[in-house]
Design a protein around this motif. Structure first.
Motif, PDB file in Angstrom:
ATOM      1  N   LEU A  92       8.773  -4.369  12.187  1.00 22.06           N
ATOM      2  CA  LEU A  92       9.779  -4.926  13.030  1.00 22.06           C
ATOM      3  C   LEU A  92       9.434  -4.145  14.617  1.00 22.06           C
ATOM      4  CD1 LEU A  92      12.996  -4.718  10.899  1.00 22.06           C
ATOM      5  CD2 LEU A  92      12.273  -6.551  12.212  1.00 22.06           C
ATOM      6  N   SER A  93       8.939  -3.109  14.411  1.00 25.63           N
ATOM      7  CA  SER A  93       8.506  -2.288  15.545  1.00 25.63           C
ATOM      8  C   SER A  93       7.567  -3.183  16.458  1.00 25.63           C
ATOM      9  CB  SER A  93       8.377  -0.712  15.307  1.00 25.63           C
ATOM     10  OG  SER A  93       9.355  -0.096  14.609  1.00 25.63           O
TER      11      SER A  93
ATOM     12  N   LEU B  13      16.383  -2.837   5.016  1.00 28.71           N
ATOM     13  CA  LEU B  13      15.186  -3.192   6.049  1.00 28.71           C
ATOM     14  C   LEU B  13      14.373  -4.067   5.559  1.00 28.71           C
ATOM     15  CD1 LEU B  13      13.862   0.478   7.527  1.00 28.71           C
ATOM     16  CD2 LEU B  13      14.231  -1.686   8.402  1.00 28.71           C
ATOM     17  N   PHE B  14      13.889  -3.820   4.065  1.00 25.66           N
ATOM     18  CA  PHE B  14      12.961  -4.696   3.468  1.00 25.66           C
ATOM     19  C   PHE B  14      13.617  -6.342   3.410  1.00 25.66           C
ATOM     20  CE2 PHE B  14      10.937  -6.370  -0.693  1.00 25.66           C
ATOM     21  CZ  PHE B  14       9.698  -6.700   0.094  1.00 25.66           C
ATOM     22  N   ILE B  15      14.506  -6.422   2.756  1.00 25.25           N
ATOM     23  CA  ILE B  15      15.340  -7.753   2.694  1.00 25.25           C
ATOM     24  C   ILE B  15      15.497  -8.364   4.322  1.00 25.25           C
ATOM     25  CG2 ILE B  15      17.286  -9.117   2.100  1.00 25.25           C
ATOM     26  CD1 ILE B  15      15.505  -7.744  -0.271  1.00 25.25           C
ATOM     27  N   ILE B  16      15.748  -7.601   5.207  1.00 25.69           N
ATOM     28  CA  ILE B  16      15.937  -8.020   6.597  1.00 25.69           C
ATOM     29  C   ILE B  16      14.644  -8.552   7.036  1.00 25.69           C
ATOM     30  CG2 ILE B  16      16.076  -7.656   9.078  1.00 25.69           C
ATOM     31  CD1 ILE B  16      18.353  -5.635   8.223  1.00 25.69           C
ATOM     32  N   VAL B  17      13.632  -8.022   6.852  1.00 24.39           N
ATOM     33  CA  VAL B  17      12.176  -8.715   7.352  1.00 24.39           C
ATOM     34  C   VAL B  17      11.806  -9.893   6.512  1.00 24.39           C
ATOM     35  CG1 VAL B  17       9.700  -8.360   7.035  1.00 24.39           C
ATOM     36  CG2 VAL B  17      11.419  -6.539   7.940  1.00 24.39           C
ATOM     37  N   CYS B  18      12.304  -9.748   5.252  1.00 26.45           N
ATOM     38  CA  CYS B  18      12.020 -11.293   4.263  1.00 26.45           C
ATOM     39  C   CYS B  18      12.853 -12.400   4.828  1.00 26.45           C
ATOM     40  CB  CYS B  18      12.506 -10.834   2.984  1.00 26.45           C
ATOM     41  SG  CYS B  18      11.406  -9.777   2.147  1.00 26.45           S
ATOM     42  N   ILE B  19      14.297 -12.103   5.022  1.00 25.12           N
ATOM     43  CA  ILE B  19      15.109 -13.150   5.834  1.00 25.12           C
ATOM     44  C   ILE B  19      14.512 -13.738   7.080  1.00 25.12           C
ATOM     45  CG2 ILE B  19      17.492 -13.460   6.507  1.00 25.12           C
ATOM     46  CD1 ILE B  19      18.536 -11.895   4.193  1.00 25.12           C
ATOM     47  N   LEU B  20      14.042 -12.616   7.917  1.00 30.08           N
ATOM     48  CA  LEU B  20      13.423 -13.089   9.188  1.00 30.08           C
ATOM     49  C   LEU B  20      12.417 -14.085   9.006  1.00 30.08           C
ATOM     50  CD1 LEU B  20      13.472  -9.794  11.342  1.00 30.08           C
ATOM     51  CD2 LEU B  20      14.655 -12.122  11.511  1.00 30.08           C
TER      52      LEU B  20
ATOM     53  N   PHE C  11       9.694 -12.489  -3.449  1.00 29.30           N
ATOM     54  CA  PHE C  11       9.842 -14.071  -3.744  1.00 29.30           C
ATOM     55  C   PHE C  11      10.760 -14.901  -2.537  1.00 29.30           C
ATOM     56  CE2 PHE C  11       8.716 -12.727  -8.281  1.00 29.30           C
ATOM     57  CZ  PHE C  11       7.659 -13.559  -8.503  1.00 29.30           C
ATOM     58  N   ILE C  12      11.603 -14.026  -2.110  1.00 25.36           N
ATOM     59  CA  ILE C  12      11.986 -14.777  -0.865  1.00 25.36           C
ATOM     60  C   ILE C  12      11.111 -15.117   0.218  1.00 25.36           C
ATOM     61  CG2 ILE C  12      13.576 -14.470   1.360  1.00 25.36           C
ATOM     62  CD1 ILE C  12      15.392 -12.593  -0.283  1.00 25.36           C
ATOM     63  N   CYS C  13       9.912 -14.303   0.404  1.00 20.94           N
ATOM     64  CA  CYS C  13       9.032 -14.615   1.345  1.00 20.94           C
ATOM     65  C   CYS C  13       8.020 -15.785   0.691  1.00 20.94           C
ATOM     66  CB  CYS C  13       8.188 -13.399   1.636  1.00 20.94           C
ATOM     67  SG  CYS C  13       9.045 -12.187   2.498  1.00 20.94           S
ATOM     68  N   LEU C  14       7.684 -15.646  -0.615  1.00 20.49           N
ATOM     69  CA  LEU C  14       6.907 -16.840  -1.372  1.00 20.49           C
ATOM     70  C   LEU C  14       7.431 -17.994  -1.202  1.00 20.49           C
ATOM     71  CD1 LEU C  14       5.057 -14.449  -4.225  1.00 20.49           C
ATOM     72  CD2 LEU C  14       4.261 -15.253  -1.723  1.00 20.49           C
ATOM     73  N   ARG C  15       8.640 -17.936  -1.686  1.00 23.89           N
ATOM     74  CA  ARG C  15       9.261 -19.425  -1.826  1.00 23.89           C
ATOM     75  C   ARG C  15       9.592 -19.949  -0.400  1.00 23.89           C
ATOM     76  NH1 ARG C  15      13.968 -22.088  -1.313  1.00 23.89           N
ATOM     77  NH2 ARG C  15      14.692 -23.520  -2.870  1.00 23.89           N
TER      78      ARG C  15
END
Length: 437
Positions: free
Chosen positions: A104-105, A197-204, A300-304
């Motif tokens: 993110l930075s 933090l981790f989920i936010i990047v995956c959602i982005l 799996f959010i990212c992979l899907r």
């Protein structure tokens, strides 16, 4: 270095024709989008926001886990309050939070969040794409809550029980009640921050992929009508391919590191829990199982998202081929603009009827909707066969999709990774929670 600060506008305003014609970037207040306002907390476009962002990061990702582990180790407590797997849990969460925060930075300093999410490019898309993309961003906060709040609730329940039941055993400073309340609050804040933090990047990542999916859907609609200019169709497809390459390049390190590290943490957890000298019960391994579920969910959010857009991009090729076949079979070039004959119209209706019956007999999964797109009758001013064939050949040899260092993320890739990660996760859950049955 990006000059967009935390007050930067994030989405274009209501679809104004003048803005589209003049190719200006209409602006939209960031306050309307709570998820984007949350993302801007990680903004590092100036020294003040960067200092605040890094200070919070070091406090909740480094300092609090270290204090929690070494000062609250509770080696003399009963077996219900010991934490033999705390090292794995804290390291896993902190490593993934670190990867996410550094990513993110870099993105914030290099691009700014508006440019990073392609919001400065929405002037050249249709109103439908812009509105649906805006709706996707608005839904992102709800998705974040769905993925984060359940794990936070379970962690809070465990922590509160741990402090209350072990009141006389857990170390404290000066006042036990105040010390335990502060420690519990900091630990829960650290858990929430690192998971978020981790989920936010995956959602982005999901958001950026969704925009390209919308553009592919919009591009595919041209095959359901007359195409008189193949050059514009080629130009739109090239824009989509270029955007997909940009997305792949920006996220490739994050995706690869996440896959490697989540697999490594799963193996580490399995090796630890399968040791004969280690006692396994819900009190000791509950946090480990919860941490593993959170990390695997993010991956799996990212992979899907990547697999979905790759499959969608490849479906455009089959749709173009079907369009070419229908246009070739039902060509009206020889009529010189005259009204189509009844036999030709009947053949077109028959073709469309068969396509509808085929799509109605089988239930689609949502990703295959481009394959079921209905091809409408092609009339005299449709482009010639040579141009149609050239367009289909181009699409067949320039398939778009999400890649990770050149490897296309498709369904076969996803199935392999899913099988490995699911096997590790189920094995870990069987060694932890399943042992209680």
């Amino acid at each position: 270095m990006a000059t967009n600060g935390s007050s930067e506008h994030l989405l274009p305003e209501t679809t104004r024709p003048s803005a589209i014609i003049n190719k200006q970037q209409p602006e939209f207040p960031a306050s309307r989008f709570t998820f984007m306002s949350l993302v801007l907390w990680f903004d590092q476009s100036n020294f003040g926001t960067a200092l605040l962002s890094w200070s919070v990061f070091f406090l909740l990702v480094v300092i609090v886990p270290l204090i929690s582990h070494f000062l609250l180790v509770c080696s003399d407590c009963d077996f219900h309050h010991r934490r033999p797997y705390d090292v794995i849990v804290q390291l896993s969460l902190s490593i993934f939070a670190g990867i996410s925060f550094v990513s993110l930075s870099i993105w914030s300093r290099k691009f700014g969040m508006r440019r990073f999410l392609f919001l400065d490019k929405l002037w050249d898309v249709s109103d439908k794409v812009r509105i649906e993309y805006e709706a996707e961003i608005q839904r992102s906060l709800k998705r974040l809550m769905i993925f984060v709040l359940p794990s936070l609730t379970l962690e809070a329940t465990y922590r509160i029980w741990w402090y209350i039941s072990g009141f006389n055993q857990i170390p404290y400073i000066i006042n036990p009640i105040l010390s335990h309340v502060v420690a519990c609050t900091l630990q829960l804040s650290s858990w929430l921050y690192r998971n978020s933090l981790f989920i936010i990047v995956c959602i982005l990542y999901k958001i950026t992929c969704h925009l390209q999916t919308l553009r592919l859907d919009d591009f595919a609609r041209c095959f359901a009508s007359e195409i008189t200019d193949v050059r514009s169709a080629l130009g739109e497809h090239q824009k989509i391919r270029r955007n997909l390459r940009i997305v792949s390049h920006r996220f490739r390190r994050f995706i690869l590191l996440s896959l490697i590290l989540v697999t490594a943490t799963q193996f580490m957890a399995l090796l630890t829990t399968t040791r004969a000298s280690v006692a396994v019960n819900i009190y000791e391994v509950g946090e480990l199982a919860l941490c593993s579920l959170s990390l695997v969910t993010g991956v799996f959010i990212c992979l899907r998202s990547a697999t979905k857009i790759t499959h969608k991009a490849q479906s455009v090729t089959s749709l173009a081929a079907k369009w070419n076949v229908c246009a070739t079979v039902d060509s009206f070039d020889h009529l010189d603009g005259e009204t189509p004959t009844g036999s030709i119209i009947e053949s077109q209706v028959s073709l469309r009827g068969n396509a509808i019956e085929t799509s109605d007999d089988e239930e689609g999964e949502g990703d295959d909707d481009l394959d079921n797109t209905k091809i409408h009758p092609i009339y005299a001013n449709t482009i010639s066969y040579q141009k149609r064939q050239a367009l289909v050949t181009y699409l067949e040899n320039n398939k778009a999709g999400i890649t990770v260092y050149g490897f296309l993320v498709d369904r076969s890739w996803l199935n392999t990774i899913f099988g490995i990660e699911l096997a590790l996760l189920l094995w870990l859950l069987n060694k932890t929670i399943g042992i209680l049955a």
